[in-house]
Structures are given as C-alpha cells and as structure tokens.
Design a protein around this motif. Structure first.
Motif, PDB file in Angstrom:
ATOM      1  N   LEU A  52       0.813  -1.217   0.000  1.00 53.19           N
ATOM      2  CA  LEU A  52       0.000   0.000   0.000  1.00 53.19           C
ATOM      3  C   LEU A  52       0.845   1.265   0.000  1.00 53.19           C
ATOM      4  CD1 LEU A  52      -2.893  -1.034   2.429  1.00 53.19           C
ATOM      5  CD2 LEU A  52      -2.690  -1.368  -0.047  1.00 53.19           C
ATOM      6  N   ALA A  53       1.983   1.234   0.659  1.00 51.31           N
ATOM      7  CA  ALA A  53       2.844   2.415   0.667  1.00 51.31           C
ATOM      8  C   ALA A  53       3.356   2.726  -0.735  1.00 51.31           C
ATOM      9  CB  ALA A  53       4.016   2.204   1.640  1.00 51.31           C
ATOM     10  N   ASP A  54       3.695   1.682  -1.482  1.00 51.94           N
ATOM     11  CA  ASP A  54       4.159   1.896  -2.852  1.00 51.94           C
ATOM     12  C   ASP A  54       3.043   2.456  -3.732  1.00 51.94           C
ATOM     13  OD1 ASP A  54       6.619   0.943  -2.105  1.00 51.94           O
ATOM     14  OD2 ASP A  54       6.362  -1.041  -3.014  1.00 51.94           O
ATOM     15  N   ILE A  55       1.835   1.941  -3.550  1.00 55.42           N
ATOM     16  CA  ILE A  55       0.698   2.450  -4.321  1.00 55.42           C
ATOM     17  C   ILE A  55       0.465   3.926  -4.025  1.00 55.42           C
ATOM     18  CG2 ILE A  55      -1.823   2.328  -4.538  1.00 55.42           C
ATOM     19  CD1 ILE A  55      -1.570  -0.707  -4.281  1.00 55.42           C
ATOM     20  N   THR A  56       0.520   4.284  -2.755  1.00 52.15           N
ATOM     21  CA  THR A  56       0.284   5.674  -2.368  1.00 52.15           C
ATOM     22  C   THR A  56       1.344   6.598  -2.962  1.00 52.15           C
ATOM     23  OG1 THR A  56      -0.895   5.056  -0.363  1.00 52.15           O
ATOM     24  CG2 THR A  56       0.144   7.232  -0.383  1.00 52.15           C
ATOM     25  N   LYS A  57       2.584   6.141  -3.057  1.00 51.43           N
ATOM     26  CA  LYS A  57       3.634   6.952  -3.674  1.00 51.43           C
ATOM     27  C   LYS A  57       3.323   7.253  -5.140  1.00 51.43           C
ATOM     28  CE  LYS A  57       7.414   5.317  -0.735  1.00 51.43           C
ATOM     29  NZ  LYS A  57       8.626   4.450  -0.670  1.00 51.43           N
ATOM     30  N   ARG A  58       2.645   6.333  -5.787  1.00 48.19           N
ATOM     31  CA  ARG A  58       2.284   6.533  -7.191  1.00 48.19           C
ATOM     32  C   ARG A  58       1.026   7.402  -7.332  1.00 48.19           C
ATOM     33  NH1 ARG A  58       3.947   2.288 -11.002  1.00 48.19           N
ATOM     34  NH2 ARG A  58       5.681   1.111 -10.134  1.00 48.19           N
ATOM     35  N   LEU A  59       0.072   7.202  -6.414  1.00 45.32           N
ATOM     36  CA  LEU A  59      -1.188   7.936  -6.499  1.00 45.32           C
ATOM     37  C   LEU A  59      -1.043   9.398  -6.070  1.00 45.32           C
ATOM     38  CD1 LEU A  59      -3.939   5.555  -5.065  1.00 45.32           C
ATOM     39  CD2 LEU A  59      -3.804   6.467  -7.390  1.00 45.32           C
ATOM     40  N   PRO A 111       1.116  11.973  -6.219  1.00 42.28           N
ATOM     41  CA  PRO A 111       1.417  13.068  -7.150  1.00 42.28           C
ATOM     42  C   PRO A 111       0.353  13.273  -8.221  1.00 42.28           C
ATOM     43  CG  PRO A 111       3.331  11.649  -6.819  1.00 42.28           C
ATOM     44  CD  PRO A 111       2.156  10.936  -6.215  1.00 42.28           C
ATOM     45  N   ARG A 112      -0.455  12.242  -8.505  1.00 39.09           N
ATOM     46  CA  ARG A 112      -1.458  12.346  -9.566  1.00 39.09           C
ATOM     47  C   ARG A 112      -2.767  12.936  -9.053  1.00 39.09           C
ATOM     48  NH1 ARG A 112      -0.582   9.701 -14.342  1.00 39.09           N
ATOM     49  NH2 ARG A 112      -2.825   9.782 -14.734  1.00 39.09           N
ATOM     50  N   THR A 113      -3.306  12.371  -7.974  1.00 36.91           N
ATOM     51  CA  THR A 113      -4.641  12.761  -7.531  1.00 36.91           C
ATOM     52  C   THR A 113      -4.721  13.086  -6.040  1.00 36.91           C
ATOM     53  OG1 THR A 113      -5.266  10.459  -7.103  1.00 36.91           O
ATOM     54  CG2 THR A 113      -5.730  11.329  -9.316  1.00 36.91           C
ATOM     55  N   GLY A 114      -3.629  12.886  -5.303  1.00 34.48           N
ATOM     56  CA  GLY A 114      -3.659  13.163  -3.869  1.00 34.48           C
ATOM     57  C   GLY A 114      -4.266  12.062  -3.026  1.00 34.48           C
ATOM     58  N   TRP A 115      -4.629  10.939  -3.648  1.00 35.02           N
ATOM     59  CA  TRP A 115      -5.238   9.851  -2.893  1.00 35.02           C
ATOM     60  C   TRP A 115      -4.179   8.957  -2.266  1.00 35.02           C
ATOM     61  CZ3 TRP A 115      -9.998   8.584  -1.185  1.00 35.02           C
ATOM     62  CH2 TRP A 115     -11.050   9.398  -1.624  1.00 35.02           C
ATOM     63  N   SER A 116      -4.566   8.346  -1.148  1.00 34.03           N
ATOM     64  CA  SER A 116      -3.717   7.394  -0.440  1.00 34.03           C
ATOM     65  C   SER A 116      -4.499   6.124  -0.177  1.00 34.03           C
ATOM     66  CB  SER A 116      -3.259   7.990   0.906  1.00 34.03           C
ATOM     67  OG  SER A 116      -2.763   6.990   1.768  1.00 34.03           O
ATOM     68  N   SER A 117      -3.861   4.974  -0.373  1.00 33.01           N
ATOM     69  CA  SER A 117      -4.447   3.698   0.058  1.00 33.01           C
ATOM     70  C   SER A 117      -3.983   3.466   1.492  1.00 33.01           C
ATOM     71  CB  SER A 117      -3.982   2.562  -0.852  1.00 33.01           C
ATOM     72  OG  SER A 117      -4.510   2.712  -2.134  1.00 33.01           O
ATOM     73  N   THR A 118      -4.878   3.736   2.431  1.00 35.68           N
ATOM     74  CA  THR A 118      -4.513   3.804   3.846  1.00 35.68           C
ATOM     75  C   THR A 118      -4.979   2.554   4.574  1.00 35.68           C
ATOM     76  OG1 THR A 118      -4.729   6.214   3.734  1.00 35.68           O
ATOM     77  CG2 THR A 118      -4.711   5.202   5.935  1.00 35.68           C
ATOM     78  N   PRO A 119      -4.061   1.783   5.166  1.00 34.32           N
ATOM     79  CA  PRO A 119      -4.458   0.528   5.800  1.00 34.32           C
ATOM     80  C   PRO A 119      -5.319   0.741   7.045  1.00 34.32           C
ATOM     81  CG  PRO A 119      -2.108   0.930   6.115  1.00 34.32           C
ATOM     82  CD  PRO A 119      -2.607   1.978   5.178  1.00 34.32           C
ATOM     83  N   VAL A 120      -6.377  -0.066   7.147  1.00 33.96           N
ATOM     84  CA  VAL A 120      -7.274  -0.014   8.304  1.00 33.96           C
ATOM     85  C   VAL A 120      -7.501  -1.440   8.813  1.00 33.96           C
ATOM     86  CG1 VAL A 120      -8.430   2.110   7.583  1.00 33.96           C
ATOM     87  CG2 VAL A 120      -9.351  -0.117   6.866  1.00 33.96           C
ATOM     88  N   SER A 121      -8.016  -1.527  10.024  1.00 35.31           N
ATOM     89  CA  SER A 121      -8.145  -2.817  10.696  1.00 35.31           C
ATOM     90  C   SER A 121      -9.315  -3.651  10.200  1.00 35.31           C
ATOM     91  CB  SER A 121      -8.280  -2.604  12.208  1.00 35.31           C
ATOM     92  OG  SER A 121      -9.368  -1.742  12.496  1.00 35.31           O
ATOM     93  N   GLY A 122     -10.237  -3.044   9.496  1.00 34.29           N
ATOM     94  CA  GLY A 122     -11.394  -3.791   9.015  1.00 34.29           C
ATOM     95  C   GLY A 122     -12.525  -2.844   8.669  1.00 34.29           C
ATOM     96  N   PHE A 123     -13.750  -3.363   8.752  1.00 35.52           N
ATOM     97  CA  PHE A 123     -14.935  -2.583   8.406  1.00 35.52           C
ATOM     98  C   PHE A 123     -15.039  -1.352   9.298  1.00 35.52           C
ATOM     99  CE2 PHE A 123     -19.464  -1.574   8.579  1.00 35.52           C
ATOM    100  CZ  PHE A 123     -19.756  -1.514   7.225  1.00 35.52           C
ATOM    101  N   LEU A 124     -15.296  -0.197   8.698  1.00 34.55           N
ATOM    102  CA  LEU A 124     -15.353   1.061   9.448  1.00 34.55           C
ATOM    103  C   LEU A 124     -16.799   1.502   9.665  1.00 34.55           C
ATOM    104  CD1 LEU A 124     -12.626   3.318   7.782  1.00 34.55           C
ATOM    105  CD2 LEU A 124     -12.369   1.660   9.621  1.00 34.55           C
ATOM    106  N   PRO A 125     -17.095   2.095  10.820  1.00 35.33           N
ATOM    107  CA  PRO A 125     -18.389   2.764  10.963  1.00 35.33           C
ATOM    108  C   PRO A 125     -18.468   3.946  10.013  1.00 35.33           C
ATOM    109  CG  PRO A 125     -16.959   3.238  12.838  1.00 35.33           C
ATOM    110  CD  PRO A 125     -16.250   2.210  12.015  1.00 35.33           C
ATOM    111  N   ALA A 126     -19.688   4.324   9.675  1.00 29.76           N
ATOM    112  CA  ALA A 126     -19.894   5.341   8.640  1.00 29.76           C
ATOM    113  C   ALA A 126     -19.128   6.638   8.894  1.00 29.76           C
ATOM    114  CB  ALA A 126     -21.387   5.613   8.480  1.00 29.76           C
ATOM    115  N   PRO A 127     -19.141   7.215  10.111  1.00 23.78           N
ATOM    116  CA  PRO A 127     -18.414   8.482  10.292  1.00 23.78           C
ATOM    117  C   PRO A 127     -16.929   8.369   9.974  1.00 23.78           C
ATOM    118  CG  PRO A 127     -19.925   8.107  12.122  1.00 23.78           C
ATOM    119  CD  PRO A 127     -19.888   6.844  11.325  1.00 23.78           C
TER     120      PRO A 127
END
Length: 250
Positions: A65-72, A74-90
């Motif tokens: 995911l860190a490598d993906i974020t390095k590529r994303l 500069p292009r769009t400002g997005w990050s693939s950010t690791p999380v522990s699982g399903f997130l509540p809506a907020p």
C-alpha cells in the motif's frame, strides 16, 4: 491531509506489515487475479485499466500500500490507507473526505475464493484503487465523503449510499459502443461481471433520481445497474445531490 487530523477514523488506522504475507497468500492473490483478469482486460473501463498500470499492481504479488500511495499521491492526492477492518460510517466518510481510501490488509483464504462477506485487500485494491488514479473520479469520491460526513439523517445517508453503490461499487460506463465496468463489485467478482456481460441485469442510463430511488441488494446478483457516458456525469450528480441535501429535497 495528514492522518493525524482524523478523529473518527484514528482508532482504525494500522500499518501494513508487508513482510508478514506468506507464499500461500501471494499464491491466493495470484489465483484471484488470474480468475478475473481475462474478463477485466476485455470489459473494464479504460480508466480502470490505465489506473491498474499507474499504481503498479502485480498479478502474482500482494500489493504494497505504501508503494501504491507513492504513485497515487502526485497524480490525484489519494492514499491507500491501511485499516483494521470494516469502518463505521463516520470514520469511512471522514477518510474519503481526506482522500484516504480505507484499505483492509487481510486476504481471503483459498476456501473463500468465490466470496467473502466483508471486503478484503483483493476487493479493496484490485477492485477500487485503480480508479483513484483518475482525477474526475477521485474528485467525485472526495466530494461524496465530505457531503456524507456532514449528514446526520439516516434516511438521507441511505439514499446517498445508493449513489455510492451504483457508481463506486457497481458502476458501468458506455465506451466505444460497449458497456464497460468501473465499479469494484463488478471488477473484482467473476460472477457479477458475467451477470453484466450475459444480460443477467438490466442496464439503465444513469439518472440521479432513479439511482436514489433504487434500493440496494447485497445478497444476490444485481438485477439493475446504471451506465454513464462519462465520469463527468457522476461528478455533476454528486453536486446535484449536495444541493438537494442543502435544500432538504433529496
């Protein structure tokens, strides 16, 4: 925006320990990719296929995911950010509003190749993340998160959830006289992709009114999906949805 600014999502942020993946897990990833890639190469939107190359996905190795974020970044400002699982809506909306895509790091087992009840790294990265390299789609997704983060009414959130479902998860687009997929639920599922290809679901022209009034079915193959003519349509639809929320007319 730095992850330190997050409040609702902060407890769910983790690190991806890439070295911990086993040869068996890499082999499962390769099998999952191999099962759907022929359909994807023929039936995915060109923006998805371009994004696949941009973020550097490998067919035989789990994504870093860190490598993906390095590529994303500069292009769009997005990050693939690791999380522990399903997130509540907020927490989910907060992350989208900050261009942080919540990405699970676990991978389904070989016994669950066909289906897993909650998203895993295959669904999240293979299905979703290539589209984050597309500027208009990325802007739409951030705007969606910002609007939903400010909404408290559950009925409004349910309707906005349908917009997410029929675009981000199950979106289709007309390109070169054909129906192409860009939604993760079609991209990452051989069954859903074949359902579209073989005429198992009706394909309607994208209409914000119809999308907002079409209930979501999570436990069966989709019976109706919506095709846009360009990604500008979903970007504009999100602005219209926001105006309706502000007017109290969604």
């Amino acid at each position: 925006m730095a992850t330190a600014t997050l409040t609702a999502a902060a407890p769910y942020l983790i690190q991806q320990v890439y070295a911990a993946y086993t040869p068996e897990q890499h082999a499962v990833w390769a099998e999952l990719v191999g099962r759907v890639l022929p359909n994807v190469e023929r039936h995915a939107a060109r923006e998805y296929l371009e994004g696949f190359q941009i973020i550097g996905l490998q067919p035989d190795r789990l994504p870093n995911l860190a490598d993906i974020t390095k590529r994303l970044g500069p292009r769009t400002g997005w990050s693939s950010t690791p999380v522990s699982g399903f997130l509540p809506a907020p927490a989910f909306f907060e992350m989208l509003a900050n261009r942080l895509f919540p990405t699970t790091t676990w991978l389904r087992s070989r016994e669950s190749l066909e289906y897993t009840p909650e998203p895993d790294i295959f669904h999240d990265v293979f299905g979703h993340v290539p589209m984050h390299a597309h500027r208009v789609f990325g802007d739409f997704l951030e705007h969606y998160g910002r609007v939903c983060a400010a909404v408290q009414d559950q009925m409004i959130l349910e309707k906005l959830g349908r917009l997410f479902w029929y675009t981000v998860e199950f979106g289709l687009i007309r390109q070169d006289g054909e129906i192409k997929a860009y939604g993760s639920g079609v991209i990452s599922s051989a069954g859903e992709c074949q359902n579209v290809i073989n005429g198992g679901c009706a394909i309607h022209d994208f209409s914000l009114d119809e999308v907002l009034n079409t209930p979501v079915k999570v436990d069966e193959l989709q019976k109706v999906l919506f095709a846009v003519n360009s990604f500008d349509q979903i970007y504009e639809a999100m602005h219209e949805a926001e105006q309706r929320v502000e007017r109290g007319s969604l």
